[in-house]
Enzyme design. Structure first.
Site, PDB file in Angstrom:
ATOM      1  N   ARG A  78       0.841  -1.190   0.000  1.00  0.00           N
ATOM      2  CA  ARG A  78       0.000   0.000   0.000  1.00  0.00           C
ATOM      3  C   ARG A  78       0.877   1.239   0.000  1.00  0.00           C
ATOM      4  O   ARG A  78       1.701   1.406   0.895  1.00  0.00           O
ATOM      5  CB  ARG A  78      -0.929  -0.002   1.221  1.00  0.00           C
ATOM      6  CG  ARG A  78      -1.780   1.244   1.289  1.00  0.00           C
ATOM      7  CD  ARG A  78      -2.733   1.284   2.462  1.00  0.00           C
ATOM      8  NE  ARG A  78      -3.401   2.568   2.496  1.00  0.00           N
ATOM      9  CZ  ARG A  78      -3.343   3.420   3.518  1.00  0.00           C
ATOM     10  NH1 ARG A  78      -2.681   3.079   4.613  1.00  0.00           N
ATOM     11  NH2 ARG A  78      -3.927   4.590   3.457  1.00  0.00           N
ATOM     12  N   HIS A 122      -2.903  11.033   0.650  1.00  0.00           N
ATOM     13  CA  HIS A 122      -2.345  10.768   1.980  1.00  0.00           C
ATOM     14  C   HIS A 122      -1.702  12.061   2.466  1.00  0.00           C
ATOM     15  O   HIS A 122      -0.506  12.126   2.737  1.00  0.00           O
ATOM     16  CB  HIS A 122      -1.339   9.607   1.941  1.00  0.00           C
ATOM     17  CG  HIS A 122      -1.091   8.985   3.271  1.00  0.00           C
ATOM     18  ND1 HIS A 122      -1.283   7.631   3.545  1.00  0.00           N
ATOM     19  CD2 HIS A 122      -0.651   9.527   4.428  1.00  0.00           C
ATOM     20  CE1 HIS A 122      -0.957   7.393   4.805  1.00  0.00           C
ATOM     21  NE2 HIS A 122      -0.590   8.513   5.364  1.00  0.00           N
ATOM     22  N   GLU A 167      -7.359   8.486   6.180  1.00  0.00           N
ATOM     23  CA  GLU A 167      -7.612   9.064   7.508  1.00  0.00           C
ATOM     24  C   GLU A 167      -8.108  10.507   7.484  1.00  0.00           C
ATOM     25  O   GLU A 167      -7.435  11.435   7.973  1.00  0.00           O
ATOM     26  CB  GLU A 167      -6.340   8.964   8.371  1.00  0.00           C
ATOM     27  CG  GLU A 167      -5.859   7.555   8.560  1.00  0.00           C
ATOM     28  CD  GLU A 167      -4.582   7.468   9.391  1.00  0.00           C
ATOM     29  OE1 GLU A 167      -3.909   8.490   9.581  1.00  0.00           O
ATOM     30  OE2 GLU A 167      -4.272   6.369   9.862  1.00  0.00           O
ATOM     31  N   ASN A 292      -7.218   1.594   9.776  1.00  0.00           N
ATOM     32  CA  ASN A 292      -5.894   1.754  10.387  1.00  0.00           C
ATOM     33  C   ASN A 292      -6.066   1.716  11.895  1.00  0.00           C
ATOM     34  O   ASN A 292      -6.839   2.498  12.450  1.00  0.00           O
ATOM     35  CB  ASN A 292      -5.271   3.097   9.983  1.00  0.00           C
ATOM     36  CG  ASN A 292      -5.015   3.177   8.484  1.00  0.00           C
ATOM     37  OD1 ASN A 292      -5.146   2.189   7.771  1.00  0.00           O
ATOM     38  ND2 ASN A 292      -4.639   4.361   8.001  1.00  0.00           N
ATOM     39  N   TYR A 294      -4.048   1.476  15.742  1.00  0.00           N
ATOM     40  CA  TYR A 294      -2.818   1.556  16.521  1.00  0.00           C
ATOM     41  C   TYR A 294      -3.034   1.268  17.996  1.00  0.00           C
ATOM     42  O   TYR A 294      -2.242   0.606  18.642  1.00  0.00           O
ATOM     43  CB  TYR A 294      -2.158   2.924  16.324  1.00  0.00           C
ATOM     44  CG  TYR A 294      -1.583   3.043  14.942  1.00  0.00           C
ATOM     45  CD1 TYR A 294      -2.320   3.588  13.887  1.00  0.00           C
ATOM     46  CD2 TYR A 294      -0.308   2.547  14.656  1.00  0.00           C
ATOM     47  CE1 TYR A 294      -1.810   3.652  12.607  1.00  0.00           C
ATOM     48  CE2 TYR A 294       0.211   2.598  13.386  1.00  0.00           C
ATOM     49  CZ  TYR A 294      -0.550   3.160  12.357  1.00  0.00           C
ATOM     50  OH  TYR A 294      -0.056   3.203  11.083  1.00  0.00           O
ATOM     51  N   GLU A 351      -3.379  -0.225   7.918  1.00  0.00           N
ATOM     52  CA  GLU A 351      -2.204   0.145   8.719  1.00  0.00           C
ATOM     53  C   GLU A 351      -2.315  -0.460  10.108  1.00  0.00           C
ATOM     54  O   GLU A 351      -3.387  -0.424  10.705  1.00  0.00           O
ATOM     55  CB  GLU A 351      -2.067   1.670   8.898  1.00  0.00           C
ATOM     56  CG  GLU A 351      -1.627   2.416   7.677  1.00  0.00           C
ATOM     57  CD  GLU A 351      -1.514   3.910   7.940  1.00  0.00           C
ATOM     58  OE1 GLU A 351      -1.244   4.288   9.108  1.00  0.00           O
ATOM     59  OE2 GLU A 351      -1.739   4.694   7.003  1.00  0.00           O
TER      60      GLU A 351
HETATM   61  O1  AZF Z   1       1.320   7.462  13.053  1.00  0.00           O
HETATM   62  C1  AZF Z   1       1.638   6.365  12.261  1.00  0.00           C
HETATM   63  C2  AZF Z   1       0.864   6.462  10.945  1.00  0.00           C
HETATM   64  N1  AZF Z   1      -0.555   6.625  11.220  1.00  0.00           N
HETATM   65  N2  AZF Z   1      -1.384   6.678  10.062  1.00  0.00           N
HETATM   66  C3  AZF Z   1      -0.943   7.615   9.020  1.00  0.00           C
HETATM   67  C4  AZF Z   1       0.548   7.508   8.754  1.00  0.00           C
HETATM   68  O2  AZF Z   1       0.924   8.504   7.814  1.00  0.00           O
HETATM   69  C5  AZF Z   1       1.323   7.623  10.055  1.00  0.00           C
HETATM   70  O3  AZF Z   1       2.716   7.584   9.824  1.00  0.00           O
END
Ligand code: AZF
Ligand code: CA
Length: 453
Positions: A78, A122, A167, A292, A294, A351
């Site tokens: 990706r 992005h 995002e 995504n 985290y 992600e």
């Molecule tokens: O913070 C880690 C990742 N989170 N999502 C978007 C990405 O561009 C970031 O690096």
């Protein structure tokens, strides 16, 4: 007797990156500046004054990086396209050298059996469009659809999985509400307008795809499940507001055709009365959603702007270098929430990963000269989160792939190069790449289709 793979047939094992974080050479071959080239060169905006001028020099080293992907056995990759390489002024004149860069990259991926997942946006908006209001100008829906059309005509067929936005929550919360990200605005009146135009642009690009494209298109959102710190009414209400603001604000209009009611509560007078026809544009049939993930957020009521909610640090929690709690259960929980709320749409984890401390240079074995980076905490994080994906699949969620963030250590936006998310270490002084232990581990997971977690 060969064990049956624990992951579905065809499940994609990949890694994710983004143009501005890895490419460098932001103005090469006729590219125009983006809001990130501007922001990074605005004093005080970037930790240590880091910029994306060189990054991982992927613009020049992409062949070597594709070779590394092949060595790890990735079946998908990706990446994002930098709009201002394609249309230096954002609209109108196309820069063929910009298109060629991504065309060659896609061909190299396909030659190596790696499926491209292409993200159109992005975060690196052409600066020329920001000068015309950027995400605050309703015309951006047409500007974005024009750019998307150029890419569809150039690459559709070789690229079969398209993503409109990455995002939108971060774009708005970071770029228009709190100002930590480009274009660095701080306005509760601008934030809802930017969010709404992002989603209008998403809808316009999907509509354009249905006319021009023959494959699949989706939206990528960051989801952070919110857990109430207590069962008090205040904490429950704060949790509901935080959930609506981050997790429902974009999926609701895209998939259900309306915003969650909490947003008017949160923004009050700053929340416009949107015209009904906007939701017909925004709500387009999608082929998949990218999620995504985290970390989670344990949420309590607090005096805060604009949510009146705050995160409660967990005394027994484990935290990454970015201060995010390691909480794999949150990934399984959110996938079940997604299916419950939005139905059976295919999902990719587009992600997932973590920044733990990695040294600036790799260790060198004095006997063999081999370079090595030990990252046991990242292996533990990835093992648990891929395990959570498996649990969700077993519980009936249609997850089709996992893209590890990130392929390479890279520019973590305004945190600069201080946070290393890569499974491949980058020595920024020499641009040497060194697969970390987590890359070796991930290669085994892929080779055994998830059996060797
Ligand atoms: O913070 C880690 C990742 N989170 N999502 C978007 C990405 O561009 C970031 O690096
Ligand atoms: Ca501005």
């Amino acid at each position: 007797m060969s064990q049956t793979p624990v992951f579905p047939e065809g499940f994609l094992w990949g890694a994710a990156t983004a143009a501005h974080q890895i490419e460098g050479s932001p103005l090469a071959d006729g590219a125009g500046p983006s809001i990130w080239t501007r922001f990074a060169h605005t004093p005080g905006m970037m930790l240590n004054g880091d910029t994306g001028d060189v990054a991982c020099d992927h613009y020049n080293r992409w062949r070597e990086d594709v070779k590394l992907m092949r060595e790890l056995g990735l079946t998908a990759y990706r990446f994002s396209v930098s709009w201002s390489r394609i249309l230096p002024e954002g609209t109108g004149r196309v820069n063929p050298k910009g298109v060629d860069f991504y065309s060659r990259l896609v061909d190299a991926l396909l030659e190596n059996g790696i499926e491209p997942l292409l993200t159109l946006y992005h975060w690196d908006l052409p600066a020329a469009l920001d000068d015309r209001g950027g995400w605050l100008n309703r015309d951006i829906a047409d500007w974005f659809a024009e750019y998307a059309g150029v890419m569809y005509r150039a690459l559709d067929g070789r690229v079969k999985k398209w993503v409109t936005l990455n995002e939108p929550w971060v774009v708005t919360d970071g770029g228009y509400l709190h100002g930590a990200l480009a274009p660095g605005h701080r306005s509760r009146f601008e934030a809802p307008i930017a969010s709404h135009n992002l989603m209008r642009a998403h809808g316009a690009a999907v509509k354009a795809y249905r006319e021009l494209g023959k494959h699949e298109i989706g939206l990528v959102v960051n989801i952070e499940p919110k857990y109430p710190a207590s069962d008090s009414a205040e904490d429950q209400a704060a949790t509901r507001r935080a959930h609506a603001y981050m997790n429902e604000q974009y999926l609701h209009p895209a998939l259900l055709g309306h915003y969650p009611p909490e947003l008017k509560e949160i923004f009050g007078e700053a929340w416009p009365d949107w015209p009904a026809e906007d939701f017909e544009l925004i709500k387009q049939k999608l082929d998949f959603v990218g999620i995504n993930y985290y970390t989670r957020n344990v949420t309590r009521a607090a005096e805060s702007y604009p949510l009146n909610a705050a995160m409660v640090k967990q005394p027994l929690g484990t935290y990454t270098e970015t201060g995010w709690e390691v909480f794999p259960q949150g990934l399984a929980d959110l996938l079940l929430w997604f299916k419950r709320t939005y139905g059976d749409l295919p999902v990719y984890i587009t992600e997932n990963g973590a920044a733990f401390f990695d040294p600036p240079t790799a260790d060198v074995d004095p006997r063999t000269g081999a370079r090595r980076v030990r990252d046991p905490l990242r292996i533990d994080y990835l093992r648990k989160h891929i395990g959570a994906v498996y649990d969700a699949i077993q519980a009936g969620v249609d997850v089709r792939g996992y893209m590890l963030w990130s392929l390479l250590d890279n520019l973590e936006w305004s945190l600069g190069y201080s946070k290393r998310f890569g499974m491949i270490h980058v020595n920024y002084a020499t641009q040497e790449r060194t697969p970390k232990d987590s890359a070796r581990w991930y290669a085994e997971v892929i080779r055994t289709h998830g059996r060797k977690l």
